[in-house]
Motif scaffolding. Structure first.
Motif, PDB file in Angstrom:
ATOM      1  N   THR A 419     -32.268 -46.723   3.651  1.00 32.66           N
ATOM      2  CA  THR A 419     -31.561 -47.972   3.353  1.00 32.66           C
ATOM      3  C   THR A 419     -30.597 -47.788   2.185  1.00 32.66           C
ATOM      4  N   PHE A 420     -29.640 -48.684   2.111  1.00 31.64           N
ATOM      5  CA  PHE A 420     -28.677 -48.668   1.018  1.00 31.64           C
ATOM      6  C   PHE A 420     -29.376 -48.810  -0.331  1.00 31.64           C
ATOM      7  N   GLN A 421     -30.366 -49.690  -0.397  1.00 30.99           N
ATOM      8  CA  GLN A 421     -31.074 -49.905  -1.657  1.00 30.99           C
ATOM      9  C   GLN A 421     -31.766 -48.624  -2.117  1.00 30.99           C
ATOM     10  N   GLU A 422     -32.454 -47.938  -1.209  1.00 28.78           N
ATOM     11  CA  GLU A 422     -33.113 -46.677  -1.567  1.00 28.78           C
ATOM     12  C   GLU A 422     -32.092 -45.627  -1.998  1.00 28.78           C
ATOM     13  N   PHE A 423     -30.989 -45.576  -1.275  1.00 30.15           N
ATOM     14  CA  PHE A 423     -29.943 -44.612  -1.595  1.00 30.15           C
ATOM     15  C   PHE A 423     -29.356 -44.873  -2.978  1.00 30.15           C
ATOM     16  N   ARG A 424     -28.988 -46.133  -3.262  1.00 30.76           N
ATOM     17  CA  ARG A 424     -28.387 -46.451  -4.561  1.00 30.76           C
ATOM     18  C   ARG A 424     -29.399 -46.243  -5.698  1.00 30.76           C
ATOM     19  N   ASP A 425     -30.669 -46.512  -5.438  1.00 33.29           N
ATOM     20  CA  ASP A 425     -31.679 -46.246  -6.469  1.00 33.29           C
ATOM     21  C   ASP A 425     -31.726 -44.758  -6.791  1.00 33.29           C
ATOM     22  N   ALA A 426     -31.641 -43.907  -5.761  1.00 32.93           N
ATOM     23  CA  ALA A 426     -31.646 -42.458  -5.984  1.00 32.93           C
ATOM     24  C   ALA A 426     -30.414 -42.020  -6.767  1.00 32.93           C
ATOM     25  N   VAL A 427     -29.268 -42.635  -6.461  1.00 31.53           N
ATOM     26  CA  VAL A 427     -28.049 -42.330  -7.220  1.00 31.53           C
ATOM     27  C   VAL A 427     -28.225 -42.771  -8.672  1.00 31.53           C
ATOM     28  N   SER A 428     -28.705 -43.981  -8.876  1.00 26.15           N
ATOM     29  CA  SER A 428     -28.875 -44.511 -10.234  1.00 26.15           C
ATOM     30  C   SER A 428     -29.876 -43.696 -11.040  1.00 26.15           C
ATOM     31  N   ASN A 429     -30.909 -43.196 -10.368  1.00 29.32           N
ATOM     32  CA  ASN A 429     -31.951 -42.406 -11.044  1.00 29.32           C
ATOM     33  C   ASN A 429     -31.569 -40.942 -11.212  1.00 29.32           C
ATOM     34  N   ARG A 430     -30.383 -40.567 -10.683  1.00 35.18           N
ATOM     35  CA  ARG A 430     -29.887 -39.192 -10.785  1.00 35.18           C
ATOM     36  C   ARG A 430     -30.831 -38.186 -10.137  1.00 35.18           C
ATOM     37  N   SER A 431     -31.441 -38.600  -9.023  1.00 37.95           N
ATOM     38  CA  SER A 431     -32.399 -37.712  -8.351  1.00 37.95           C
ATOM     39  C   SER A 431     -31.771 -36.919  -7.206  1.00 37.95           C
ATOM     40  N   ILE A 432     -30.501 -37.187  -6.892  1.00 36.27           N
ATOM     41  CA  ILE A 432     -29.822 -36.450  -5.822  1.00 36.27           C
ATOM     42  C   ILE A 432     -29.159 -35.208  -6.403  1.00 36.27           C
ATOM     43  N   LYS A 433     -29.510 -34.053  -5.901  1.00 36.63           N
ATOM     44  CA  LYS A 433     -28.991 -32.785  -6.428  1.00 36.63           C
ATOM     45  C   LYS A 433     -28.018 -32.152  -5.437  1.00 36.63           C
ATOM     46  N   SER A 465     -20.266 -47.106 -13.718  1.00 35.05           N
ATOM     47  CA  SER A 465     -20.253 -46.622 -12.341  1.00 35.05           C
ATOM     48  C   SER A 465     -19.804 -45.176 -12.205  1.00 35.05           C
ATOM     49  N   ASN A 466     -19.810 -44.430 -13.300  1.00 35.27           N
ATOM     50  CA  ASN A 466     -19.502 -42.998 -13.293  1.00 35.27           C
ATOM     51  C   ASN A 466     -20.774 -42.263 -12.883  1.00 35.27           C
ATOM     52  N   ASP A 467     -21.082 -42.304 -11.584  1.00 37.75           N
ATOM     53  CA  ASP A 467     -22.372 -41.827 -11.099  1.00 37.75           C
ATOM     54  C   ASP A 467     -22.533 -40.316 -11.158  1.00 37.75           C
ATOM     55  N   GLY A 468     -21.428 -39.583 -11.270  1.00 34.75           N
ATOM     56  CA  GLY A 468     -21.523 -38.137 -11.397  1.00 34.75           C
ATOM     57  C   GLY A 468     -21.614 -37.677 -12.830  1.00 34.75           C
ATOM     58  N   ASP A 469     -21.564 -38.636 -13.783  1.00 34.82           N
ATOM     59  CA  ASP A 469     -21.618 -38.345 -15.225  1.00 34.82           C
ATOM     60  C   ASP A 469     -20.532 -37.365 -15.651  1.00 34.82           C
ATOM     61  N   TYR A 470     -19.355 -37.575 -15.112  1.00 33.21           N
ATOM     62  CA  TYR A 470     -18.184 -36.759 -15.453  1.00 33.21           C
ATOM     63  C   TYR A 470     -17.683 -37.136 -16.839  1.00 33.21           C
ATOM     64  N   SER A 471     -17.218 -36.133 -17.591  1.00 41.92           N
ATOM     65  CA  SER A 471     -16.676 -36.381 -18.926  1.00 41.92           C
ATOM     66  C   SER A 471     -15.568 -35.379 -19.213  1.00 41.92           C
ATOM     67  N   ASN A 472     -14.409 -35.907 -19.586  1.00 36.61           N
ATOM     68  CA  ASN A 472     -13.279 -35.056 -19.945  1.00 36.61           C
ATOM     69  C   ASN A 472     -12.491 -35.769 -21.034  1.00 36.61           C
ATOM     70  N   ALA A 473     -12.349 -35.144 -22.189  1.00 36.69           N
ATOM     71  CA  ALA A 473     -11.710 -35.784 -23.339  1.00 36.69           C
ATOM     72  C   ALA A 473     -10.262 -36.154 -23.055  1.00 36.69           C
ATOM     73  N   ASP A 474      -9.555 -35.330 -22.299  1.00 31.88           N
ATOM     74  CA  ASP A 474      -8.153 -35.626 -22.009  1.00 31.88           C
ATOM     75  C   ASP A 474      -8.028 -36.820 -21.056  1.00 31.88           C
ATOM     76  N   VAL A 475      -8.908 -36.900 -20.081  1.00 33.88           N
ATOM     77  CA  VAL A 475      -8.907 -38.070 -19.197  1.00 33.88           C
ATOM     78  C   VAL A 475      -9.173 -39.332 -20.013  1.00 33.88           C
ATOM     79  N   ASP A 476     -10.169 -39.266 -20.898  1.00 34.21           N
ATOM     80  CA  ASP A 476     -10.464 -40.414 -21.768  1.00 34.21           C
ATOM     81  C   ASP A 476      -9.241 -40.795 -22.597  1.00 34.21           C
ATOM     82  N   LYS A 477      -8.550 -39.799 -23.118  1.00 41.11           N
ATOM     83  CA  LYS A 477      -7.375 -40.053 -23.968  1.00 41.11           C
ATOM     84  C   LYS A 477      -6.266 -40.747 -23.180  1.00 41.11           C
ATOM     85  N   TYR A 478      -5.974 -40.252 -21.998  1.00 42.69           N
ATOM     86  CA  TYR A 478      -4.895 -40.844 -21.200  1.00 42.69           C
ATOM     87  C   TYR A 478      -5.242 -42.266 -20.768  1.00 42.69           C
TER      88      TYR A 478
END
Length: 542
Positions: A419-433, A465-478
């Motif tokens: 289900t969508f709920q189970e899927f989104r919970d797994a995304v939120s919990n960062r359990s999908i590798k 909603s940055n579910d991949g936990d991406y971080s880039n200082a230049d992106v933040d700056k722009y």
């Protein structure tokens, strides 16, 4: 949604604000008393505005709450609860005045404090709200991010109540998008009853919008009735909306054909060839604002965004996907191949940014880049693509896996979660590798909503909603420079610079843009879809 949320093309239902899941437990038509029955998925969470960032809950919340501004069907902002939103000379402070007469459905008045307390609650890390990052530009946000040192009642220092109808917002940096951003559901006001029992409130929220919640029978239906005391600009043509919870878009479509369901905001893949000529439905199909992507966690071994190996693999994977074939053969042409990270109807959309070739099918180049990545570090190629099985996404992801395996000779596979709920919970919990389905329905019509909310560091690590936990200082700056820009053209220039980094590092891989497509039952009047790819429920009647 947060939302934003979203209806996706050809049976890929609401992914999200994050695009949500689809599907039914059966439906009966509430044809009496001019009640509209509508297709939906079970919301991931309780119906608290600041903790809703997917469309299952977002569709409901947007009808229960009215914000400072509302968006018309074209995505243009209009004052709703706000009488005025006035910036200072550099857009670092806004003075907000409210209209008279607004009340919550419990009879209490909507005041300046209804907004400032609600915004502070969402921003406060102790309360673990999914839409916290939307408030990161308000002064004092950083002081509310250490959950262990907070009680949850601390207020944003940048919010000052002047009187019952006036408050000011001091920002930590200029934000020219702020007067539009406040139209997003997370910025909704909350009554005092919310703070007395937040759990109970989430099950039966008290809002100030065009509808009020009568009941929520989980996994079956959510019943809304018209709010007779609604003061806003929306003209309500029906007496209520009942959202029916489905687990199959095919069964929902059959119910629309039979007149047992009034409207659905997606079309199952099995019907995309025929729905526009189907005599048993009213069809809608126009260019939309939703983007469909998949995300690979930014720190996943062999796929790290900040390493040469990771970037080579992501680029190779992207070039191994034949998007044109997926759109034409699986979606039957109801969609547009993605060329950037926004959408064609959003100001600043581009087809020719530097790096956009990484989104084009190129089998020989994909093999070359994959070999270069393997020369750095050998990888077994056992990548899984996870998605919710109740949303019609399986044909899409099977096509992706086939394209990738045939091109790169690896062992990618699909992982359908029930289900969508189970899927989104797994995304939120960062359990999908591995890779997982993502997408975005905009919360307000700006490139900022697609880029900051999904790829800025402030929105990572559960704060948005940055579910991949991406971080880039230049992106933040722009993105910060875009927010401070004094003209739309300058802001778009900065957004493009951020996007060119995203196209190089590919924290998410854009696939296609969803059309706004859906169907209504015969006899339903004024069926149309708005700039968010959502039915305009308020104007429908029968």
């Amino acid at each position: 949604m947060k939302k934003k949320a979203l209806a996706a093309v050809a049976g890929i239902c609401a992914l999200g604000m994050m695009l949500g899941g689809c599907g039914s437990s059966g439906a009966s038509n509430s044809s009496g008393d001019n009640i509209i029955t509508a297709y939906n998925s079970e919301p991931q969470n309780s119906l608290i505005p600041g903790n809703t960032n997917e469309t299952g809950g977002g569709k409901v919340g947007q009808l229960l709450f009215s914000n400072l501004v509302a968006f018309n069907s074209k995505g243009e902002a209009e004052n709703e609860v706000a009488d005025s939103i006035t910036p200072n000379s550099d857009s670092t402070q806004y003075t907000i005045k409210l209209k008279d007469g607004w009340k919550f459905t419990d009879g209490t008045a909507v005041t300046a404090e209804s907004f400032t307390k609600a915004w502070s609650y969402v921003a406060n890390a102790k309360n673990a709200q999914k839409c916290s990052s939307f408030f990161s530009s308000i002064k004092g946000y950083d002081k509310l991010q250490d959950a262990n040192s907070l009680k949850g009642t601390e207020q944003l220092e940048g919010l000052k109540v002047k009187d019952d109808k006036t408050f000011t917002v001091d920002l930590s940096a200029p934000d020219s998008v702020f007067p539009i951003k406040v139209g997003y559901l997370a910025f909704a006001p909350l009554p005092e009853s919310f703070y007395k029992d937040t759990k109970a409130f989430g099950e039966k929220p008290v809002g100030n919008g065009p509808y009020k919640l009568d009941s929520w029978d989980h996994n079956k239906q959510i019943v809304l009735s018209k709010n007779a005391d609604y003061k806003g600009s929306q003209k309500i043509a029906n007496n209520g909306v009942t959202f029916k919870i489905y687990t199959s878009p095919d069964s929902a479509y059959a119910d629309v054909q039979a007149g047992n369901l009034d409207v659905m905001d997606t079309v199952p893949s099995s019907n995309t060839k025929t729905f526009q000529s189907d005599p048993d439905v009213e069809a809608y199909n126009k260019a939309g604002s939703a983007i469909q992507t998949f995300t690979i966690p930014a720190d996943l071994e062999h796929w790290k965004c900040d390493t040469e190996e990771g970037q080579l693999r992501r680029q190779a994977l992207s070039m191994a996907i034949n998007r044109e074939q997926i759109v034409s053969k699986v979606l039957n042409g109801i969609g547009t191949v993605a060329t950037d990270f926004t959408a064609p109807v959003i100001p600043g959309y581009s087809k020719d940014l530097k790096g956009s070739d990484n989104l084009k099918y190129n089998a020989s180049k994909a093999k070359e880049l994959w070999a270069k990545a393997n020369a750095i570090s050998q990888y077994d190629g056992k990548l899984t693509f996870s998605f919710n099985a109740d949303g019609g996404a399986q044909p899409i992801y099977e096509a992706i896996v086939n394209s990738v395996n045939n091109t790169l000779g690896i062992q990618a596979s699909v992982n359908a979660m029930p289900t969508f709920q189970e899927f989104r919970d797994a995304v939120s919990n960062r359990s999908i590798k591995g890779a997982f389905r993502t997408g975005w329905q905009p919360d307000y019509p700006s490139a900022e909503n697609y880029l900051y909310q999904l790829y800025d560091t402030d929105a990572a690590n559960g704060n948005g909603s940055n579910d991949g936990d991406y971080s880039n200082a230049d992106v933040d700056k722009y993105l910060a420079q875009a927010a401070a820009a004094t003209s739309d053209d300058k802001a778009i220039e900065y957004y493009h610079q951020a996007e060119e980094i995203l196209l190089q590092q590919l924290p998410a891989i854009p696939l296609y843009y969803s059309n706004a497509d859906g169907v209504a039952a015969k006899g339903v009047k004024n069926f149309a879809m708005d700039w968010q790819n959502q039915p305009i429920y308020e104007q429908m009647s029968k």
